[in-house]
Scaffold this active site. Sequence first.
Site, PDB file in Angstrom:
ATOM      1  N   SER A 117      -7.834  -6.855   8.531  1.00  0.00           N
ATOM      2  CA  SER A 117      -8.205  -5.796   7.599  1.00  0.00           C
ATOM      3  C   SER A 117      -8.404  -4.508   8.379  1.00  0.00           C
ATOM      4  CB  SER A 117      -9.489  -6.165   6.851  1.00  0.00           C
ATOM      5  OG  SER A 117      -9.857  -5.145   5.945  1.00  0.00           O
ATOM      6  N   ALA A 118      -7.773  -3.447   7.900  1.00  0.00           N
ATOM      7  CA  ALA A 118      -7.866  -2.148   8.559  1.00  0.00           C
ATOM      8  C   ALA A 118      -8.465  -1.135   7.586  1.00  0.00           C
ATOM      9  CB  ALA A 118      -6.490  -1.708   9.048  1.00  0.00           C
ATOM     10  N   SER A 119      -8.315   0.136   7.909  1.00  0.00           N
ATOM     11  CA  SER A 119      -8.982   1.175   7.121  1.00  0.00           C
ATOM     12  C   SER A 119      -8.415   1.312   5.713  1.00  0.00           C
ATOM     13  CB  SER A 119      -8.882   2.517   7.849  1.00  0.00           C
ATOM     14  OG  SER A 119      -7.532   2.817   8.157  1.00  0.00           O
ATOM     15  N   ALA A 121      -5.689  -0.882   4.400  1.00  0.00           N
ATOM     16  CA  ALA A 121      -4.958  -2.052   3.901  1.00  0.00           C
ATOM     17  C   ALA A 121      -5.494  -3.318   4.555  1.00  0.00           C
ATOM     18  CB  ALA A 121      -3.462  -1.908   4.186  1.00  0.00           C
ATOM     19  N   GLN A 122      -5.100  -4.461   3.990  1.00  0.00           N
ATOM     20  CA  GLN A 122      -5.423  -5.752   4.584  1.00  0.00           C
ATOM     21  C   GLN A 122      -4.201  -6.647   4.511  1.00  0.00           C
ATOM     22  OE1 GLN A 122      -8.758  -6.328   1.836  1.00  0.00           O
ATOM     23  NE2 GLN A 122      -7.773  -8.229   1.109  1.00  0.00           N
ATOM     24  N   VAL A 123      -4.177  -7.664   5.385  1.00  0.00           N
ATOM     25  CA  VAL A 123      -2.986  -8.505   5.522  1.00  0.00           C
ATOM     26  C   VAL A 123      -3.337  -9.943   5.161  1.00  0.00           C
ATOM     27  CG1 VAL A 123      -1.233  -9.380   7.116  1.00  0.00           C
ATOM     28  CG2 VAL A 123      -2.039  -7.007   7.305  1.00  0.00           C
ATOM     29  N   LYS A 139       1.089  -7.096   3.530  1.00  0.00           N
ATOM     30  CA  LYS A 139       0.145  -5.991   3.739  1.00  0.00           C
ATOM     31  C   LYS A 139      -0.083  -5.299   2.404  1.00  0.00           C
ATOM     32  CE  LYS A 139      -0.344  -1.704   6.424  1.00  0.00           C
ATOM     33  NZ  LYS A 139       0.299  -0.852   7.468  1.00  0.00           N
ATOM     34  N   ASP A 276       0.666   5.506  15.979  1.00  0.00           N
ATOM     35  CA  ASP A 276      -0.600   4.774  16.024  1.00  0.00           C
ATOM     36  C   ASP A 276      -0.471   3.481  16.831  1.00  0.00           C
ATOM     37  OD1 ASP A 276      -3.271   4.493  15.441  1.00  0.00           O
ATOM     38  OD2 ASP A 276      -2.956   3.578  13.476  1.00  0.00           O
TER      39      ASP A 276
END
Length: 500
Positions: A117-119, A121-123, A139, A276
Amino acid sequence: MARMLSAFWDIAVISADYKANFREECGPEQLNLVHERAARRLLRRCRENGGLFIKFGQSIAVQSALLPPAFRRELSVLYDNAPSVPVAEIAPVIERGFPGRSIDDLFIDFSPEAVASASVAQVHTARLRSDPAQKVAVKVQKPEIRLQIGWDLFALRSCARLVEYAFEIPLMWSVREIERRLREELDFEREGHNSELASRDLRRLGEAWMQRGVHIPRVYWDATHKGVLTTEWVDGISLVHPQQLADAGWSGRDVMERMAALFAFQIFVSGNVHGDPHPGNILVRQSPHAAHRREPQLVLLDHGLYVRQSRAFRRQYAEFWRAAMLDDKATMGRIARGWGMPNTGAFSTMVSLKPPQLRSRRPAAPQPSVDPGSARGEDNGPDAGSDFDRQMELKAHAVKALRDSHRLPPELVFVTRNMNIVRANNQSLGTPVNRVRILGQYAATGLRAMLVDDALGPGRKYSRSAGVMPWRDTLVSRLAAAVAAEWSFATFRIALAIAG
Protein backbone atom coordinates in the site's frame (compact mmCIF):
# COMPACT_ATOMS: atom_id res chain seq x y z
CA MET A 1 -11.15 21.38 4.51
CA ALA A 2 -9.76 20.17 7.84
CA ARG A 3 -6.76 18.57 6.12
CA MET A 4 -6.01 21.76 4.21
CA LEU A 5 -6.37 24.08 7.21
CA SER A 6 -4.18 21.83 9.36
CA ALA A 7 -1.47 22.02 6.67
CA PHE A 8 -1.68 25.84 6.64
CA TRP A 9 -1.44 25.91 10.44
CA ASP A 10 1.65 23.69 10.54
CA ILE A 11 3.46 25.68 7.85
CA ALA A 12 2.65 28.89 9.75
CA VAL A 13 4.00 27.42 13.01
CA ILE A 14 7.17 26.17 11.30
CA SER A 15 7.72 29.57 9.67
CA ALA A 16 7.24 31.37 13.00
CA ASP A 17 9.65 28.96 14.69
CA TYR A 18 12.37 29.71 12.13
CA LYS A 19 11.74 33.45 12.31
CA ALA A 20 11.94 33.46 16.11
CA ASN A 21 14.61 30.87 16.86
CA PHE A 22 16.93 30.58 13.84
CA ARG A 23 19.28 33.38 14.85
CA GLU A 24 22.95 34.21 14.47
CA GLU A 25 23.71 33.96 18.18
CA CYS A 26 22.40 30.38 18.35
CA GLY A 27 24.84 27.48 18.44
CA PRO A 28 24.72 24.42 16.15
CA GLU A 29 22.68 22.39 18.66
CA GLN A 30 19.98 25.06 18.90
CA LEU A 31 19.83 25.47 15.12
CA ASN A 32 19.52 21.71 14.66
CA LEU A 33 16.65 21.63 17.17
CA VAL A 34 14.74 24.08 14.95
CA HIS A 35 15.26 21.79 11.95
CA GLU A 36 14.19 18.73 13.95
CA ARG A 37 11.00 20.39 15.21
CA ALA A 38 10.12 21.41 11.65
CA ALA A 39 10.83 17.94 10.25
CA ARG A 40 8.79 16.19 12.96
CA ARG A 41 5.85 18.52 12.45
CA LEU A 42 5.95 17.92 8.69
CA LEU A 43 6.11 14.17 9.25
CA ARG A 44 3.10 14.21 11.55
CA ARG A 45 1.08 16.31 9.08
CA CYS A 46 1.94 14.07 6.13
CA ARG A 47 1.01 10.93 8.07
CA GLU A 48 -2.26 12.31 9.41
CA ASN A 49 -3.38 13.77 6.07
CA GLY A 50 -2.21 10.83 3.96
CA GLY A 51 -2.82 10.77 0.20
CA LEU A 52 -0.72 13.20 -1.78
CA PHE A 53 0.76 14.61 1.43
CA ILE A 54 2.77 11.38 1.61
CA LYS A 55 4.14 12.20 -1.86
CA PHE A 56 5.01 15.74 -0.74
CA GLY A 57 6.90 14.40 2.27
CA GLN A 58 8.76 11.84 0.17
CA SER A 59 9.86 14.63 -2.20
CA ILE A 60 11.32 16.57 0.75
CA ALA A 61 13.01 13.46 2.16
CA VAL A 62 15.21 12.98 -0.92
CA GLN A 63 16.57 16.56 -0.87
CA SER A 64 19.42 15.72 1.51
CA ALA A 65 21.97 17.41 -0.76
CA LEU A 66 20.43 20.81 0.05
CA LEU A 67 18.25 20.40 3.17
CA PRO A 68 19.48 19.76 6.72
CA PRO A 69 19.90 16.06 7.64
CA ALA A 70 16.92 16.16 10.03
CA PHE A 71 14.46 16.32 7.13
CA ARG A 72 15.75 13.16 5.48
CA ARG A 73 16.11 11.36 8.80
CA GLU A 74 12.52 12.07 9.89
CA LEU A 75 10.67 11.98 6.56
CA SER A 76 12.33 8.91 5.06
CA VAL A 77 9.93 6.71 7.07
CA LEU A 78 7.20 7.81 4.64
CA TYR A 79 8.55 5.22 2.19
CA ASP A 80 7.17 2.49 4.46
CA ASN A 81 3.77 0.98 3.62
CA ALA A 82 0.81 3.32 4.02
CA PRO A 83 -2.48 2.07 5.52
CA SER A 84 -4.66 0.09 3.08
CA VAL A 85 -8.45 0.16 2.70
CA PRO A 86 -10.80 -2.87 2.68
CA VAL A 87 -11.70 -4.63 -0.59
CA ALA A 88 -15.32 -3.52 -0.19
CA GLU A 89 -14.19 0.10 -0.56
CA ILE A 90 -11.99 -0.42 -3.62
CA ALA A 91 -14.44 -2.71 -5.45
CA PRO A 92 -16.41 0.27 -6.89
CA VAL A 93 -13.14 1.74 -8.22
CA ILE A 94 -12.43 -1.51 -10.11
CA GLU A 95 -15.99 -1.98 -11.38
CA ARG A 96 -16.38 1.66 -12.48
CA GLY A 97 -14.19 1.06 -15.51
CA PHE A 98 -15.90 -2.20 -16.47
CA PRO A 99 -19.67 -1.53 -16.55
CA GLY A 100 -21.76 -4.60 -15.81
CA ARG A 101 -18.79 -6.62 -14.55
CA SER A 102 -17.75 -7.33 -10.96
CA ILE A 103 -14.39 -8.21 -9.46
CA ASP A 104 -15.31 -11.90 -9.71
CA ASP A 105 -15.99 -11.49 -13.45
CA LEU A 106 -12.44 -10.15 -13.96
CA PHE A 107 -10.33 -12.03 -11.41
CA ILE A 108 -10.00 -15.31 -9.54
CA ASP A 109 -8.49 -15.56 -6.03
CA PHE A 110 -8.45 -11.79 -5.52
CA SER A 111 -6.50 -11.34 -2.25
CA PRO A 112 -8.66 -10.01 0.60
CA GLU A 113 -5.71 -8.02 1.99
CA ALA A 114 -3.42 -5.67 0.09
CA VAL A 115 0.13 -7.01 -0.33
CA ALA A 116 1.44 -3.44 -0.63
CA SER A 117 0.00 0.00 0.00
CA ALA A 118 1.37 3.38 -1.03
CA SER A 119 0.18 6.97 -0.89
CA VAL A 120 -2.37 6.85 -3.72
CA ALA A 121 -2.92 3.14 -4.45
CA GLN A 122 -2.68 -0.38 -3.08
CA VAL A 123 -1.78 -3.70 -4.69
CA HIS A 124 -3.61 -7.04 -4.50
CA THR A 125 -2.69 -10.39 -6.02
CA ALA A 126 -5.16 -12.29 -8.20
CA ARG A 127 -5.45 -14.55 -11.25
CA LEU A 128 -7.04 -13.50 -14.51
CA ARG A 129 -10.47 -14.94 -15.21
CA SER A 130 -9.47 -15.01 -18.89
CA ASP A 131 -6.20 -16.86 -18.09
CA PRO A 132 -6.42 -18.62 -14.71
CA ALA A 133 -2.79 -19.74 -14.84
CA GLN A 134 -1.55 -16.14 -14.91
CA LYS A 135 -0.90 -14.58 -11.50
CA VAL A 136 -1.21 -10.79 -11.62
CA ALA A 137 -0.67 -7.70 -9.52
CA VAL A 138 -3.77 -5.48 -9.42
CA LYS A 139 -2.95 -1.87 -8.51
CA VAL A 140 -6.10 -0.02 -7.44
CA GLN A 141 -6.38 3.70 -6.78
CA LYS A 142 -7.65 4.52 -3.30
CA PRO A 143 -11.21 5.86 -3.51
CA GLU A 144 -10.59 9.12 -1.64
CA ILE A 145 -7.73 10.30 -3.88
CA ARG A 146 -9.92 11.73 -6.67
CA LEU A 147 -11.83 13.77 -4.09
CA GLN A 148 -8.70 15.01 -2.30
CA ILE A 149 -6.37 15.86 -5.17
CA GLY A 150 -7.78 19.31 -5.94
CA TRP A 151 -7.67 20.37 -2.29
CA ASP A 152 -4.24 18.83 -1.69
CA LEU A 153 -2.67 20.57 -4.67
CA PHE A 154 -4.27 23.86 -3.61
CA ALA A 155 -2.73 23.36 -0.17
CA LEU A 156 0.67 22.63 -1.77
CA ARG A 157 0.52 25.80 -3.88
CA SER A 158 -0.61 27.94 -0.95
CA CYS A 159 2.03 26.59 1.45
CA ALA A 160 4.74 27.06 -1.17
CA ARG A 161 3.64 30.67 -1.69
CA LEU A 162 3.72 31.27 2.06
CA VAL A 163 7.25 29.87 2.38
CA GLU A 164 8.35 31.81 -0.71
CA TYR A 165 7.00 35.03 0.77
CA ALA A 166 8.29 34.44 4.31
CA PHE A 167 11.82 33.32 3.40
CA GLU A 168 12.33 34.75 -0.11
CA ILE A 169 13.13 31.34 -1.58
CA PRO A 170 11.75 30.72 -5.13
CA LEU A 171 9.58 27.60 -5.00
CA MET A 172 6.66 28.11 -7.36
CA TRP A 173 8.71 27.26 -10.47
CA SER A 174 8.92 23.63 -9.30
CA VAL A 175 5.42 23.42 -7.79
CA ARG A 176 3.71 23.98 -11.14
CA GLU A 177 5.63 21.11 -12.75
CA ILE A 178 5.11 18.83 -9.74
CA GLU A 179 1.36 19.49 -9.85
CA ARG A 180 1.14 18.59 -13.54
CA ARG A 181 3.12 15.39 -13.06
CA LEU A 182 1.09 14.29 -10.03
CA ARG A 183 -2.14 14.62 -11.99
CA GLU A 184 -0.61 12.47 -14.73
CA GLU A 185 0.47 9.89 -12.14
CA LEU A 186 -3.16 9.28 -11.16
CA ASP A 187 -3.95 8.04 -14.69
CA PHE A 188 -3.10 4.33 -14.58
CA GLU A 189 -3.62 3.90 -18.32
CA ARG A 190 -0.84 6.43 -18.81
CA GLU A 191 1.30 4.43 -16.38
CA GLY A 192 0.75 1.30 -18.48
CA HIS A 193 1.85 3.15 -21.62
CA ASN A 194 4.92 4.51 -19.77
CA SER A 195 5.97 0.99 -18.78
CA GLU A 196 5.62 -0.26 -22.36
CA LEU A 197 7.62 2.73 -23.62
CA ALA A 198 10.41 1.97 -21.12
CA SER A 199 10.41 -1.66 -22.23
CA ARG A 200 10.67 -0.66 -25.92
CA ASP A 201 13.54 1.71 -25.10
CA LEU A 202 15.46 -1.17 -23.52
CA ARG A 203 14.91 -3.44 -26.52
CA ARG A 204 15.71 -0.71 -29.06
CA LEU A 205 18.58 1.20 -27.42
CA GLY A 206 19.77 -0.82 -24.43
CA GLU A 207 22.99 -2.79 -24.32
CA ALA A 208 22.77 -6.59 -24.38
CA TRP A 209 23.41 -6.94 -20.63
CA MET A 210 20.70 -4.36 -19.89
CA GLN A 211 18.14 -6.20 -22.00
CA ARG A 212 18.89 -9.34 -19.93
CA GLY A 213 19.39 -7.59 -16.61
CA VAL A 214 16.25 -5.41 -16.44
CA HIS A 215 12.64 -6.58 -16.57
CA ILE A 216 9.47 -4.49 -16.78
CA PRO A 217 6.24 -6.38 -15.97
CA ARG A 218 3.77 -6.92 -18.79
CA VAL A 219 0.51 -4.93 -18.73
CA TYR A 220 -2.83 -6.75 -19.18
CA TRP A 221 -4.96 -4.16 -20.91
CA ASP A 222 -8.24 -6.09 -20.76
CA ALA A 223 -8.17 -5.62 -16.95
CA THR A 224 -6.81 -2.05 -16.88
CA HIS A 225 -8.45 1.38 -16.85
CA LYS A 226 -7.64 4.84 -15.43
CA GLY A 227 -8.14 3.70 -11.84
CA VAL A 228 -6.85 0.10 -12.11
CA LEU A 229 -3.58 -1.28 -13.50
CA THR A 230 -3.12 -5.03 -13.94
CA THR A 231 0.36 -6.41 -14.62
CA GLU A 232 2.13 -9.74 -14.33
CA TRP A 233 3.15 -10.66 -10.79
CA VAL A 234 6.91 -10.92 -10.29
CA ASP A 235 8.56 -12.40 -7.19
CA GLY A 236 11.72 -10.70 -5.98
CA ILE A 237 13.46 -9.02 -3.06
CA SER A 238 12.76 -5.33 -2.61
CA LEU A 239 15.62 -2.86 -2.22
CA VAL A 240 13.81 -1.73 0.92
CA HIS A 241 15.40 -4.79 2.58
CA PRO A 242 19.18 -4.65 1.90
CA GLN A 243 19.84 -7.31 4.53
CA GLN A 244 17.55 -9.76 2.72
CA LEU A 245 19.50 -9.06 -0.47
CA ALA A 246 22.74 -9.89 1.30
CA ASP A 247 21.26 -13.02 2.89
CA ALA A 248 20.13 -14.18 -0.58
CA GLY A 249 23.69 -13.82 -1.84
CA TRP A 250 23.22 -10.73 -4.00
CA SER A 251 26.15 -8.33 -4.13
CA GLY A 252 25.20 -4.74 -3.35
CA ARG A 253 27.79 -3.66 -5.89
CA ASP A 254 26.29 -5.77 -8.71
CA VAL A 255 22.78 -4.53 -7.96
CA MET A 256 23.81 -0.89 -7.70
CA GLU A 257 25.95 -1.00 -10.87
CA ARG A 258 22.88 -2.15 -12.80
CA MET A 259 20.57 0.35 -11.17
CA ALA A 260 22.85 3.36 -11.70
CA ALA A 261 23.45 2.33 -15.32
CA LEU A 262 19.73 1.84 -16.00
CA PHE A 263 18.75 5.33 -14.88
CA ALA A 264 21.81 6.95 -16.48
CA PHE A 265 20.70 5.24 -19.72
CA GLN A 266 17.23 6.76 -19.34
CA ILE A 267 18.58 10.24 -18.64
CA PHE A 268 21.20 10.45 -21.40
CA VAL A 269 20.24 7.89 -24.06
CA SER A 270 16.50 7.14 -24.19
CA GLY A 271 15.24 10.45 -22.77
CA ASN A 272 12.28 8.81 -20.96
CA VAL A 273 13.07 9.00 -17.25
CA HIS A 274 11.44 7.18 -14.32
CA GLY A 275 10.61 9.91 -11.81
CA ASP A 276 10.25 7.78 -8.66
CA PRO A 277 12.94 5.05 -8.46
CA HIS A 278 12.78 4.69 -4.67
CA PRO A 279 13.71 1.30 -3.11
CA GLY A 280 10.13 0.02 -2.99
CA ASN A 281 9.88 0.27 -6.78
CA ILE A 282 12.87 -2.00 -7.51
CA LEU A 283 12.98 -5.77 -7.01
CA VAL A 284 15.93 -8.13 -7.47
CA ARG A 285 15.57 -11.72 -8.70
CA GLN A 286 17.63 -14.37 -10.46
CA SER A 287 17.78 -13.58 -14.16
CA PRO A 288 15.76 -16.12 -16.20
CA HIS A 289 18.29 -15.57 -19.02
CA ALA A 290 21.13 -17.05 -16.90
CA ALA A 291 20.08 -20.63 -16.17
CA HIS A 292 23.58 -21.89 -15.30
CA ARG A 293 25.07 -18.94 -13.45
CA ARG A 294 24.14 -16.51 -10.70
CA GLU A 295 23.10 -13.19 -12.24
CA PRO A 296 20.76 -10.54 -10.77
CA GLN A 297 17.90 -9.04 -12.74
CA LEU A 298 16.25 -5.77 -11.70
CA VAL A 299 12.46 -5.58 -11.91
CA LEU A 300 11.33 -1.96 -12.32
CA LEU A 301 7.87 -1.13 -10.95
CA ASP A 302 5.56 1.92 -10.73
CA HIS A 303 5.89 3.83 -14.00
CA GLY A 304 3.30 6.48 -13.19
CA LEU A 305 5.72 9.38 -12.88
CA TYR A 306 7.79 9.77 -16.07
CA VAL A 307 9.37 12.77 -17.72
CA ARG A 308 9.99 12.84 -21.47
CA GLN A 309 13.02 15.02 -22.05
CA SER A 310 13.26 17.25 -25.07
CA ARG A 311 16.23 16.45 -27.29
CA ALA A 312 17.61 19.97 -26.72
CA PHE A 313 17.58 19.50 -22.94
CA ARG A 314 19.18 16.06 -23.14
CA ARG A 315 21.99 17.36 -25.36
CA GLN A 316 22.67 20.41 -23.20
CA TYR A 317 22.66 18.31 -20.05
CA ALA A 318 25.17 15.86 -21.54
CA GLU A 319 27.30 18.78 -22.78
CA PHE A 320 27.33 20.23 -19.27
CA TRP A 321 28.62 16.92 -17.90
CA ARG A 322 31.36 16.86 -20.53
CA ALA A 323 32.32 20.47 -19.76
CA ALA A 324 32.42 19.70 -16.02
CA MET A 325 34.76 16.73 -16.58
CA LEU A 326 37.04 18.78 -18.86
CA ASP A 327 36.84 21.86 -16.58
CA ASP A 328 35.47 23.81 -19.55
CA LYS A 329 34.17 26.79 -17.60
CA ALA A 330 33.09 28.69 -20.72
CA THR A 331 30.70 25.93 -21.84
CA MET A 332 29.46 25.37 -18.30
CA GLY A 333 28.73 29.07 -17.94
CA ARG A 334 26.98 29.29 -21.31
CA ILE A 335 24.60 26.42 -20.51
CA ALA A 336 23.95 27.60 -16.94
CA ARG A 337 23.21 31.16 -18.08
CA GLY A 338 20.91 29.86 -20.81
CA TRP A 339 18.92 28.10 -18.08
CA GLY A 340 18.75 31.24 -15.94
CA MET A 341 21.47 30.15 -13.48
CA PRO A 342 24.35 32.65 -13.61
CA ASN A 343 26.03 30.86 -10.70
CA THR A 344 27.73 27.89 -12.39
CA GLY A 345 28.73 26.45 -9.03
CA ALA A 346 25.11 26.27 -7.93
CA PHE A 347 24.16 24.54 -11.16
CA SER A 348 27.01 22.06 -10.65
CA THR A 349 25.47 21.33 -7.26
CA MET A 350 22.22 20.32 -8.96
CA VAL A 351 24.18 18.04 -11.30
CA SER A 352 26.49 16.41 -8.74
CA LEU A 353 23.97 16.47 -5.86
CA LYS A 354 26.64 17.67 -3.45
CA PRO A 355 26.39 20.79 -1.27
CA PRO A 356 28.05 23.83 -2.87
CA GLN A 357 31.50 24.94 -1.79
CA LEU A 358 30.95 27.56 0.88
CA ARG A 359 33.34 30.08 2.35
CA SER A 360 35.53 28.95 5.23
CA ARG A 361 33.90 29.18 8.61
CA ARG A 362 34.81 32.18 10.65
CA PRO A 363 37.55 31.85 13.28
CA ALA A 364 36.41 30.03 16.38
CA ALA A 365 38.47 32.09 18.81
CA PRO A 366 36.89 35.28 20.23
CA GLN A 367 37.70 38.32 18.15
CA PRO A 368 36.93 42.02 18.49
CA SER A 369 33.41 42.56 17.30
CA VAL A 370 32.65 44.61 14.20
CA ASP A 371 29.54 45.49 12.28
CA PRO A 372 27.36 42.31 12.53
CA GLY A 373 25.84 43.04 9.16
CA SER A 374 29.19 42.75 7.45
CA ALA A 375 29.98 39.57 5.54
CA ARG A 376 33.41 39.69 7.25
CA GLY A 377 32.05 40.13 10.79
CA GLU A 378 33.89 38.17 13.51
CA ASP A 379 32.47 35.82 16.14
CA ASN A 380 31.43 36.92 19.58
CA GLY A 381 32.25 33.55 21.13
CA PRO A 382 33.74 30.12 20.42
CA ASP A 383 32.29 28.92 17.09
CA ALA A 384 29.17 31.02 17.69
CA GLY A 385 27.33 31.88 14.53
CA SER A 386 29.55 29.82 12.22
CA ASP A 387 26.88 27.19 11.59
CA PHE A 388 24.32 29.94 11.11
CA ASP A 389 26.57 31.65 8.55
CA ARG A 390 27.10 28.42 6.64
CA GLN A 391 23.38 27.69 6.46
CA MET A 392 22.49 31.25 5.49
CA GLU A 393 25.13 31.16 2.77
CA LEU A 394 23.62 27.91 1.50
CA LYS A 395 20.26 29.66 1.31
CA ALA A 396 21.87 32.58 -0.54
CA HIS A 397 23.32 30.11 -3.09
CA ALA A 398 19.86 28.62 -3.67
CA VAL A 399 18.16 32.01 -4.01
CA LYS A 400 20.81 33.28 -6.43
CA ALA A 401 20.66 30.07 -8.47
CA LEU A 402 16.87 30.25 -8.80
CA ARG A 403 16.67 33.99 -9.45
CA ASP A 404 15.55 33.39 -13.05
CA SER A 405 13.73 30.16 -12.27
CA HIS A 406 11.16 30.74 -15.04
CA ARG A 407 13.95 29.89 -17.51
CA LEU A 408 14.83 26.55 -15.93
CA PRO A 409 13.83 23.54 -18.07
CA PRO A 410 10.88 21.73 -16.45
CA GLU A 411 12.64 18.39 -17.05
CA LEU A 412 15.39 19.40 -14.62
CA VAL A 413 13.09 19.01 -11.60
CA PHE A 414 12.46 15.32 -12.19
CA VAL A 415 15.86 14.41 -13.61
CA THR A 416 17.38 15.84 -10.42
CA ARG A 417 14.77 13.94 -8.37
CA ASN A 418 15.70 10.69 -10.12
CA MET A 419 19.42 11.23 -9.51
CA ASN A 420 18.79 12.19 -5.90
CA ILE A 421 16.83 8.99 -5.17
CA VAL A 422 19.43 6.82 -6.93
CA ARG A 423 22.14 8.48 -4.81
CA ALA A 424 20.11 7.68 -1.67
CA ASN A 425 19.72 4.06 -2.85
CA ASN A 426 23.48 3.85 -3.31
CA GLN A 427 23.99 5.15 0.23
CA SER A 428 21.51 2.62 1.67
CA LEU A 429 23.61 -0.19 0.15
CA GLY A 430 26.83 1.21 1.60
CA THR A 431 27.85 3.32 -1.45
CA PRO A 432 29.39 0.40 -3.34
CA VAL A 433 29.70 2.17 -6.73
CA ASN A 434 30.91 5.46 -8.17
CA ARG A 435 27.58 6.76 -9.41
CA VAL A 436 29.07 9.89 -10.99
CA ARG A 437 31.45 7.78 -13.13
CA ILE A 438 28.53 5.73 -14.46
CA LEU A 439 26.48 8.85 -15.21
CA GLY A 440 29.47 10.32 -17.04
CA GLN A 441 29.89 7.20 -19.18
CA TYR A 442 26.28 7.33 -20.35
CA ALA A 443 26.47 11.10 -20.83
CA ALA A 444 29.39 10.46 -23.21
CA THR A 445 27.47 7.72 -25.04
CA GLY A 446 24.29 9.78 -25.34
CA LEU A 447 26.12 12.92 -26.49
CA ARG A 448 28.06 10.95 -29.10
CA ALA A 449 24.84 9.44 -30.50
CA MET A 450 23.20 12.87 -30.79
CA LEU A 451 26.27 14.48 -32.41
CA VAL A 452 26.63 11.65 -34.94
CA ASP A 453 22.90 11.84 -35.71
CA ASP A 454 23.27 15.58 -36.34
CA ALA A 455 26.33 14.96 -38.53
CA LEU A 456 24.53 12.50 -40.77
CA GLY A 457 21.09 14.11 -40.66
CA PRO A 458 19.35 15.98 -43.49
CA GLY A 459 20.18 19.35 -41.93
CA ARG A 460 23.70 19.10 -43.37
CA LYS A 461 22.28 19.65 -46.87
CA TYR A 462 21.38 23.24 -46.13
CA SER A 463 23.17 26.45 -45.29
CA ARG A 464 21.54 29.59 -43.93
CA SER A 465 23.46 31.76 -46.36
CA ALA A 466 23.62 29.54 -49.47
CA GLY A 467 20.48 27.40 -49.15
CA VAL A 468 20.89 23.89 -50.58
CA MET A 469 24.59 22.99 -50.56
CA PRO A 470 26.44 21.06 -53.32
CA TRP A 471 26.89 17.38 -52.55
CA ARG A 472 30.66 17.75 -52.11
CA ASP A 473 30.19 20.51 -49.51
CA THR A 474 27.54 18.40 -47.80
CA LEU A 475 29.91 15.40 -47.66
CA VAL A 476 32.75 17.51 -46.27
CA SER A 477 30.43 19.05 -43.69
CA ARG A 478 29.20 15.62 -42.59
CA LEU A 479 32.70 14.18 -42.33
CA ALA A 480 33.92 17.15 -40.30
CA ALA A 481 30.93 16.89 -37.95
CA ALA A 482 31.41 13.12 -37.55
CA VAL A 483 35.10 13.58 -36.73
CA ALA A 484 34.17 16.31 -34.22
CA ALA A 485 31.64 13.94 -32.61
CA GLU A 486 34.24 11.19 -32.23
CA TRP A 487 36.78 13.67 -30.86
CA SER A 488 34.21 14.91 -28.32
CA PHE A 489 33.50 11.31 -27.26
CA ALA A 490 37.20 10.40 -26.99
CA THR A 491 38.12 13.44 -24.88
CA PHE A 492 35.08 12.86 -22.66
CA ARG A 493 36.06 9.24 -21.99
CA ILE A 494 39.70 10.18 -21.38
CA ALA A 495 38.59 12.82 -18.85
CA LEU A 496 36.38 10.22 -17.15
CA ALA A 497 39.26 7.75 -16.95
CA ILE A 498 41.60 10.37 -15.45
CA ALA A 499 38.93 11.52 -12.98
CA GLY A 500 38.29 7.89 -12.01
